[in-house]
Design a protein around this motif. Structure first.
Motif, PDB file in Angstrom:
ATOM      1  N   MET A  58       0.852  -1.176   0.000  1.00 12.97           N
ATOM      2  CA  MET A  58       0.000   0.000   0.000  1.00 12.97           C
ATOM      3  C   MET A  58       0.896   1.236   0.000  1.00 12.97           C
ATOM      4  N   ARG A  59       0.599   2.148  -0.904  1.00 15.11           N
ATOM      5  CA  ARG A  59       1.333   3.411  -0.993  1.00 15.11           C
ATOM      6  C   ARG A  59       0.317   4.534  -0.858  1.00 15.11           C
ATOM      7  N   ALA A  60       0.612   5.523  -0.025  1.00 15.48           N
ATOM      8  CA  ALA A  60      -0.370   6.576   0.234  1.00 15.48           C
ATOM      9  C   ALA A  60       0.320   7.907   0.485  1.00 15.48           C
ATOM     10  N   GLU A  61      -0.462   8.961   0.308  1.00 17.68           N
ATOM     11  CA  GLU A  61       0.035  10.307   0.562  1.00 17.68           C
ATOM     12  C   GLU A  61      -1.119  11.151   1.104  1.00 17.68           C
ATOM     13  N   ARG A  62      -0.826  11.894   2.158  1.00 17.16           N
ATOM     14  CA  ARG A  62      -1.833  12.790   2.721  1.00 17.16           C
ATOM     15  C   ARG A  62      -1.857  14.055   1.864  1.00 17.16           C
ATOM     16  N   VAL A  63      -2.932  14.261   1.120  1.00 13.95           N
ATOM     17  CA  VAL A  63      -3.020  15.407   0.213  1.00 13.95           C
ATOM     18  C   VAL A  63      -3.676  16.606   0.880  1.00 13.95           C
ATOM     19  N   GLU A  64      -4.480  16.350   1.908  1.00 16.93           N
ATOM     20  CA  GLU A  64      -5.108  17.410   2.686  1.00 16.93           C
ATOM     21  C   GLU A  64      -5.110  16.971   4.137  1.00 16.93           C
ATOM     22  N   ALA A  65      -5.515  17.872   4.997  1.00 16.67           N
ATOM     23  CA  ALA A  65      -5.502  17.559   6.427  1.00 16.67           C
ATOM     24  C   ALA A  65      -6.385  16.354   6.746  1.00 16.67           C
ATOM     25  N   GLY A  66      -7.493  16.207   6.059  1.00 12.62           N
ATOM     26  CA  GLY A  66      -8.412  15.119   6.383  1.00 12.62           C
ATOM     27  C   GLY A  66      -8.577  14.110   5.284  1.00 12.62           C
ATOM     28  N   ARG A  67      -7.638  14.044   4.323  1.00  7.26           N
ATOM     29  CA  ARG A  67      -7.827  13.136   3.183  1.00  7.26           C
ATOM     30  C   ARG A  67      -6.508  12.457   2.820  1.00  7.26           C
ATOM     31  N   ILE A  68      -6.580  11.161   2.627  1.00  9.56           N
ATOM     32  CA  ILE A  68      -5.424  10.360   2.214  1.00  9.56           C
ATOM     33  C   ILE A  68      -5.778   9.670   0.906  1.00  9.56           C
ATOM     34  N   VAL A  69      -4.862   9.739  -0.071  1.00 12.51           N
ATOM     35  CA  VAL A  69      -5.043   9.075  -1.356  1.00 12.51           C
ATOM     36  C   VAL A  69      -3.944   8.018  -1.495  1.00 12.51           C
ATOM     37  N   GLY A  70      -4.336   6.844  -1.967  1.00 13.63           N
ATOM     38  CA  GLY A  70      -3.333   5.793  -2.071  1.00 13.63           C
ATOM     39  C   GLY A  70      -3.665   4.772  -3.129  1.00 13.63           C
ATOM     40  N   ILE A  71      -2.767   3.794  -3.246  1.00  9.31           N
ATOM     41  CA  ILE A  71      -2.956   2.695  -4.196  1.00  9.31           C
ATOM     42  C   ILE A  71      -2.478   1.425  -3.522  1.00  9.31           C
ATOM     43  N   THR A  72      -3.193   0.339  -3.773  1.00 10.68           N
ATOM     44  CA  THR A  72      -2.844  -0.968  -3.214  1.00 10.68           C
ATOM     45  C   THR A  72      -2.702  -1.944  -4.366  1.00 10.68           C
ATOM     46  N   PHE A  73      -1.599  -2.702  -4.378  1.00 10.06           N
ATOM     47  CA  PHE A  73      -1.427  -3.657  -5.464  1.00 10.06           C
ATOM     48  C   PHE A  73      -0.827  -4.954  -4.959  1.00 10.06           C
ATOM     49  N   ASP A  74      -1.105  -6.003  -5.702  1.00 15.50           N
ATOM     50  CA  ASP A  74      -0.732  -7.370  -5.347  1.00 15.50           C
ATOM     51  C   ASP A  74       0.748  -7.592  -5.657  1.00 15.50           C
ATOM     52  N   ILE A  75       1.544  -7.977  -4.645  1.00 17.71           N
ATOM     53  CA  ILE A  75       2.970  -8.242  -4.852  1.00 17.71           C
ATOM     54  C   ILE A  75       3.320  -9.687  -4.509  1.00 17.71           C
ATOM     55  N   THR A  76       2.293 -10.554  -4.573  1.00 17.59           N
ATOM     56  CA  THR A  76       2.528 -11.949  -4.209  1.00 17.59           C
ATOM     57  C   THR A  76       3.607 -12.588  -5.078  1.00 17.59           C
ATOM     58  N   GLU A  77       3.522 -12.390  -6.386  1.00 11.96           N
ATOM     59  CA  GLU A  77       4.517 -12.994  -7.281  1.00 11.96           C
ATOM     60  C   GLU A  77       5.909 -12.434  -7.005  1.00 11.96           C
ATOM     61  N   ARG A  78       5.959 -11.126  -6.705  1.00 10.89           N
ATOM     62  CA  ARG A  78       7.261 -10.534  -6.405  1.00 10.89           C
ATOM     63  C   ARG A  78       7.861 -11.126  -5.138  1.00 10.89           C
ATOM     64  N   LYS A  79       7.004 -11.330  -4.134  1.00 12.78           N
ATOM     65  CA  LYS A  79       7.478 -11.908  -2.888  1.00 12.78           C
ATOM     66  C   LYS A  79       7.997 -13.333  -3.108  1.00 12.78           C
ATOM     67  N   LEU A  80       7.268 -14.093  -3.924  1.00 10.34           N
ATOM     68  CA  LEU A  80       7.729 -15.450  -4.231  1.00 10.34           C
ATOM     69  C   LEU A  80       9.050 -15.405  -4.983  1.00 10.34           C
ATOM     70  N   SER A  81       9.166 -14.469  -5.932  1.00 15.78           N
ATOM     71  CA  SER A  81      10.409 -14.327  -6.696  1.00 15.78           C
ATOM     72  C   SER A  81      11.556 -13.901  -5.793  1.00 15.78           C
ATOM     73  N   GLU A  82      11.255 -12.975  -4.856  1.00 15.39           N
ATOM     74  CA  GLU A  82      12.303 -12.527  -3.930  1.00 15.39           C
ATOM     75  C   GLU A  82      12.780 -13.686  -3.061  1.00 15.39           C
ATOM     76  N   GLU A  83      11.823 -14.499  -2.620  1.00 15.72           N
ATOM     77  CA  GLU A  83      12.207 -15.653  -1.802  1.00 15.72           C
ATOM     78  C   GLU A  83      13.063 -16.617  -2.610  1.00 15.72           C
ATOM     79  N   GLN A  84      12.653 -16.851  -3.863  1.00 15.55           N
ATOM     80  CA  GLN A  84      13.453 -17.731  -4.719  1.00 15.55           C
ATOM     81  C   GLN A  84      14.819 -17.135  -5.001  1.00 15.55           C
ATOM     82  N   ALA A  85      14.839 -15.820  -5.254  1.00 14.98           N
ATOM     83  CA  ALA A  85      16.115 -15.154  -5.509  1.00 14.98           C
ATOM     84  C   ALA A  85      17.005 -15.207  -4.279  1.00 14.98           C
ATOM     85  N   TRP A  86      16.383 -15.015  -3.102  1.00 17.61           N
ATOM     86  CA  TRP A  86      17.164 -15.086  -1.871  1.00 17.61           C
ATOM     87  C   TRP A  86      17.745 -16.483  -1.684  1.00 17.61           C
ATOM     88  N   ARG A  87      16.922 -17.470  -1.951  1.00 16.94           N
ATOM     89  CA  ARG A  87      17.444 -18.833  -1.826  1.00 16.94           C
ATOM     90  C   ARG A  87      18.553 -19.088  -2.837  1.00 16.94           C
TER      91      ARG A  87
END
Length: 831
Positions: free
Chosen positions: A360-389
Motif C-alpha cells: 500500500m502506498r499513500a500520501e496525505r493530500v489534505e488535512a483530512g484526506r489520504i489518497v493511495g494505491i494498493t497492489f498485489d505483490i505476491t509474485e514478487r514476494k515469491l520471486s524474492e524468496e526464490q532469488a534469496w534462496r
C-alpha cells in the motif's frame, strides 16, 4: 593730425583686442572647456578653469603640479604621453582620470597644439582639457551591452537571426551554424537560403505565414517546421520573430530566434507513450486506487477492489479485518496517517481465496484526506524468496552457501559474545572427490556431494548450520551447548560416517574427508580469523595423511605464517638466481666408479649462507613455486652437464627430482628435451627422479604419457624413496621405471635392524628380477657400505663418499676420484 589719428587707431585696436579677448573668454566658459598654456618643454604656466574643476589653487597646478590630480593608475601613462607629445613638436591628445573637487575621478580629454615662429620653432604650447566623463561612460555602457549581447548569443542554444526585408539579406549567429552543422563554405546569409532549408512539405505554409505578418500590422510571428541539417537530416524547430517597422508602419526587418526542439519532441512522445503504458498497466494490473476521508473513516475504492481484495468501498475496517493479525497494527497506523510516498507491505487473507501479499502506498493530500494505491505483490514476494534462496544456497545440495554461512557465523559469534557461550567451526574438505570425477565422471561426483551433504546434516540441531562453501569444501557451525571437545568427538563421528561407501550406478564409491576445527572462545572472535584458524587446522589434517580431524593450536598459525614468508622469500630468490643445484655423486659398488650425480636444490642466501630444503622445503608445496624452482634447476643442470661433457669429462647420468606439481605442466617432457637439446646434452646423460606422490591426486592423467615419452628418448626414470609409499609395486609395473632408490630410513639401520635389512634385500631382489638398478641413499659408514655391497646393491650415495658440492667443484672431483671394488673392510675413498 597724424599723431591724433595714430592715437585714435591705437585706442580702437586695443578696444578690438579687448573685445576679442572677452569673446574668447566667454566662448571658453560657454563650452566648459579648460584652456592652458605651457612652455616649449611642457611646463604649465597658465590654466583657465582647472582650479574650479579640480578644487586646487593655481600655484598647485603650475609646472607639473597638475599631475598630482591624475589617477594613480593613469599617471605613468600620462607622463609618458605628455613627454612624447612635446618631444614630437606636433599636436596630440590623450585621456585620463582626474580627481575633481568632490574627490571623485572623472575622465578628461587633453589636447595640446604647438605655437611656432616663422622658423618653425615652438614658442609655446596651448591646449584644452574637456570633461568627457559622461560620454566615456556612455561608450562603456554601449560596449558592455554589446558584449553581453555577444556572450548571450554564444551561450544560448538558439539560432539568432536578423533579416533585412529590403535587401533580403540575413545575418545568423554562430550558434545557428553550430546547431545545424553547417561550416563556413555552406553559409549563405540570405532569406532565400533559409527558405531553401525548410522541409518541402512545410515551406509553403511557413512562407505564407511570414508574408501574412509582414503585410499586416502585427509585430510577432512564430511557427514550427522542419529545418534541414548539414548531414541531410531534419530538425524539428520552433521559430519566433518580431517585425520592426518605420513610423508609417512599413516592415523594415525581422529579428528572431530558432530553437531545435527535436529532443523535446522525442521526450514528449516518449512521455506520452509512457503515460499510455501506465494507463494500460493500471487498467490491466492487479491494482486498487483508493481514497480515505479521515473525518468519516470511509474509504472509496476503485471498481476492481472487489476482484482483487474481495471488498468494495466502505469503512476502513473492511480491509483491516482481512489483514494478517501480525501485520494489522502497522497497516492501521499507515491508513490513519499516511505520509509522503510512504509504503507498507502486509499479508492479506482474501475472503474467497488464499493469503496474498499487498503493498500500500499513500500520501496525505489534505488535512483530512489520504489518497493511495494498493497492489498485489505476491509474485514478487515469491520471486524474492526464490532469488534469496538462489543467492544464499547451493544449487546442487540445497545447503547454505558461503555468503549465508558468513552471515550466520557473524551472528553466532555476536550472540556467543553477548551470552558468554561458544561457537565451534568445522571445515570439511573431501579427499578423493577429484578421483571420483576423473574416473566416473562429474555426475558421480555430484552424487557424492549430495550424499555428503545429507550425511553432514544428519543429527544436527536447528541452531546448527551446514554449508557448502564451494567445490568439495563444506563447513559446520555448532553452537552452545556443544563446546570444542564435543565438536571434536562429533568430527570423529562424521569421519566414520563419511567413510561408508555409497553405490552409484553399480559402483561402490568412497570419499573420505579431512576436517579442521576452531572455536570461540578457545580461539579467535573475529569470523575471518576463526575461519583462518580452521583452515590452518584443515591444512594440517591434509598434510599428516588426510582422513583425519585436527583441532587448531596457536603454534599452527605461526608455522603457516612462516610457510607463507618462506614462499615469498623463495619467490624472490628464484628471480634473483639464488636457487642453484648442488651435486652428490653415485658410486658403483662393483667398480668403485662414479656412475652419476643427483642434483639437489640449495639456496645461496645472501645473509644466511647455503640453505638446504630443510629450511625452504615448504615452498615445494606451492605448485607455482615448485614449477619455477624446477624450471630454473633443470636449465642450470643442463648447462653444467653440457660444459662438463665439452671438457671431456664423464659425469655419468645426472638426476633431477621433479615434484608432482611439475608433472601437471602440459608438456613437461617436451620442455626437458628442449632444454637438453639447447645445451647439447644427450638424453642418456639425464635421469628423472619421481616419488609416488607424482602418481597420486589431481592431474595424474598426464603422468604416464610424460614418463613414456622421456623413457623413449633415452632418459632414465627413477622411483625415489622406494618402500615408503602405498602402491610402489603397482607403479613399478605400470610405469617405465628403470632405477629404484632405497630410502635412507632403511639404510640408516641396515646393520642393526634385521627388519630394515630384510626390506632392502627384498627391494634388491625385486629390482634384479625386473631388470632395474638399485641405489642405496644415505650411506654414511664403511660398515653400511660393506653390508649393502654384500647384499648385491648396485650403487651407493651418501656422505661416506661426498657431500653435495657446487657445480664448479664437480670437474675437480671427477679428475681426482679413484675407486676400487669394496672387499672386506675396504671402502672407496677420494684419492
Amino acid at each position: 593730425m597724424a599723431i591724433s589719428r595714430d592715437v585714435t587707431a591705437q585706442v580702437e585696436l586695443e578696444r578690438d583686442l579687448q573685445t576679442t579677448a572677452n569673446r574668447y573668454k566667454a566662448l571658453i566658459e560657454a563650452s566648459a572647456t579648460m584652456v592652458w598654456r605651457a612652455t616649449p618643454d611642457g611646463s604649465l604656466v597658465e590654466s583657465s578653469g582647472w582650479g574650479t574643476y579640480t578644487g586646487q589653487p593655481e600655484s598647485a597646478y603650475i609646472g607639473y603640479g597638475w599631475l598630482d590630480t591624475v589617477h594613480p593608475d593613469d599617471r605613468q601613462r600620462v607622463t609618458t604621453t605628455w613627454r612624447e607629445i612635446f618631444a614630437s613638436q606636433a599636436a596630440g591628445s590623450f585621456e585620463f582620470r582626474t580627481r575633481c573637487r568632490d574627490g571623485a575621478y572623472r575622465w578628461t580629454l587633453t589636447r595640446a597644439v604647438p605655437l611656432k615662429d616663422a622658423s618653425g620653432q615652438v614658442q609655446e604650447w596651448v591646449g584644452t582639457d574637456c570633461d568627457i566623463h559622461e560620454s566615456r561612460q556612455a561608450s562603456e555602457a554601449i560596449r558592455l551591452q554589446e558584449e553581453r549581447y555577444r556572450l548571450a548569443m554564444l551561450a544560448t542554444q538558439d539560432a539568432i537571426w536578423d533579416w533585412d526585408l529590403g535587401s533580403d539579406t540575413a545575418e545568423w549567429s554562430e550558434g545557428a551554424y553550430r546547431l545545424f552543422g553547417y561550416d563556413d563554405a555552406e553559409r549563405a546569409d540570405t532569406g532565400a537560403w533559409w527558405k531553401s532549408k525548410i522541409h518541402p512539405d512545410d515551406r509553403e505554409r511557413v512562407t505564407t505565414s511570414i508574408k501574412h505578418i509582414i503585410e499586416s500590422q502585427e509585430h510577432r510571428w512564430s511557427d514550427e517546421y522542419r529545418f534541414a541539417r548539414a548531414d541531410g537530416s531534419y530538425a524539428e524547430v520552433t521559430d519566433c520573430g518580431f517585425v520592426i517597422r518605420d513610423a508609417e508602419g512599413e516592415a523594415l526587418r525581422m529579428v528572431g530566434a530558432v530553437r531545435d526542439i527535436s529532443e523535446q519532441r522525442r521526450a514528449n512522445a516518449a512521455l506520452r507513450a509512457s503515460e499510455e503504458r501506465l494507463r494500460l498497466a493500471l487498467q490491466a494490473g492487479r491494482m486498487v486506487a483508493w481514497e480515505r476521508d479521515l473525518k468519516t473513516g470511509l474509504a472509496t475504492r476503485s471498481d476492481n477492489a472487489l476482484q482483487l481484495l474481495g471488498i468494495g468501498s466502505g469503512p476502513i475496517s473492511l480491509l483491516l479485518d482481512n489483514v494478517h493479525p501480525e501485520d494489522r497494527a502497522h497497516v492501521e497506523r499507515f491508513t490513519a496517517y499516511g505520509g509522503a510516498l510512504s509504503t507498507v507491505e502486509f499479508r492479506y487473507l482474501h475472503p474467497a481465496g488464499p493469503q496474498i501479499w499487498l503493498t500500500m502506498r499513500a500520501e496525505r493530500v489534505e488535512a483530512g484526506r489520504i489518497v493511495g494505491i494498493t497492489f498485489d505483490i505476491t509474485e514478487r514476494k515469491l520471486s524474492e524468496e526464490q532469488a534469496w534462496r538462489a543467492a544464499n544456497h547451493d544449487a546442487l545440495t540445497g545447503l547454505p552457501n558461503r555468503r549465508l554461512f558468513h552471515q550466520r557465523l557473524e551472528q553466532a559469534l555476536a550472540a556467543a559474545e553477548r551470552g558468554g557461550t561458544s561457537v565451534t567451526l568445522l571445515l570439511v574438505d573431501l579427499d578423493t572427490l577429484r578421483d571420483v570425477n576423473d574416473i566416473h565422471g562429474h555426475d558421480a561426483g555430484d552424487a557424492v556431494l549430495r550424499e555428503v551433504a545429507s550425511r553432514l546434516v544428519e543429527g544436527l540441531r536447528a541452531s546448527d548450520t551446514v554449508a557448502r562453501l564451494g567445490g568439495d569444501e563444506f563447513a559446520l557451525l555448532l553452537t552452545e551447548p556443544l563446546r570444542l571437545e564435543h565438536a571434536a568427538k562429533h568430527a570423529e563421528v562424521l569421519l566414520e560416517r563419511l567413510r561408508q561407501p555409497l553405490v552409484y550406478r553399480g559402483h561402490r564409491l568412497t570419499c573420505t574427508a579431512s576436517i579442521g576445527l576452531a572455536a570461540y572462545p578457545d580461539h579467535h572472535r573475529n569470523p575471518y580469523d576463526l575461519l583462518k584458524d580452521a583452515d590452518i587446522a584443515l591444512y594440517r589434517a591434509k598434510a599428516q595423511g588426510r582422513n583425519s580431524a585436527v583441532v587448531f593450536a596457536a603454534e599452527m598459525r605461526s608455522q603457516t605464517e612462516r610457510r607463507v614468508l618462506i614462499a615469498a622469500e623463495v619467490r624472490t630468490a628464484v628471480a634473483a638466481g639464488q636457487i642453484v643445484p648442488y651435486y652428490q655423486p653415485k658410486i658403483c659398488f662393483t667398480t668403485g666408479a662414479i656412475v652419476g650425480f643427483e642434483a639437489l636444490a640449495r639456496w645461496q642466501h645472501p645473509e644466511k649462507g647455503l640453505l638446504t630444503p630443510g629450511y625452504f622445503g615448504s615452498a615445494f608445496e606451492n605448485p607455482e613455486l615448485a614449477t619455477a624452482i624446477g624450471s630454473s634447476l633443470i636449465r642450470q643442470v643442463a648447462a653444467d652437464l653440457g660444459q662438463w661433457c665439452r671438457c671431456g669429462l664423464d659425469p655419468g647420468r645426472v638426476a633431477v627430482n621433479f615434484s608432482s606439481a611439475e608433472f601437471r605442466r602440459p608438456d613437461l617432457a617436451g620442455d626437458i628435451l628442449s632444454v637438453l637439446s639447447e645445451h647439447d646434452v644427450p638424453p642418456a646423460r639425464f635421469e628423472v627422479e619421481v616419488t609416488e606422490t607424482v602418481f597420486l591426486g589431481h592431474g595424474t592423467e598426464v603422468v604416464p604419457a610424460t614418463l613414456r615419452r622421456l623413457h623413449d628418448n633415452g632418459i632414465l626414470i627413477t622411483l625415489d624413496d622406494f618402500g615408503t609409499g602405498f602402491a610402489s609395486l603397482t607403479h613399478l609395473k605400470q610405469f617405465p621405471v628403470g632405477h629404484i632408490k632405497v630410502d635412507q630410513s632403511f639404510v640408516r639401520n641396515v646393520v642393526q635392524d634385521q627388519g630394515d635389512a630384510a626390506i632392502i634385500t627384498a627391494v634388491i631382489g625385486l629390482g634384479r628380477s625386473l631388470g632395474m638398478q638399485v641405489t642405496a641413499e644415505g650411506v654414511e659408514t664403511v660398515v653400511q657400505a660393506n653390508r649393502l655391497s654384500a647384499m648385491g646393491c648396485d650403487y651407493a650415495q651418501g656422505y661416506l663418499y661426498s657431500k653435495p658440492m657446487a657445480g664448479s667443484r664437480v670437474p675437480w672431483f671427477l679428475r681426482n676420484w679413484s675407486g676400487e671394488a669394496v672387499e672386506s673392510s675396504r671402502v672407496l675413498r677420494l684419492a
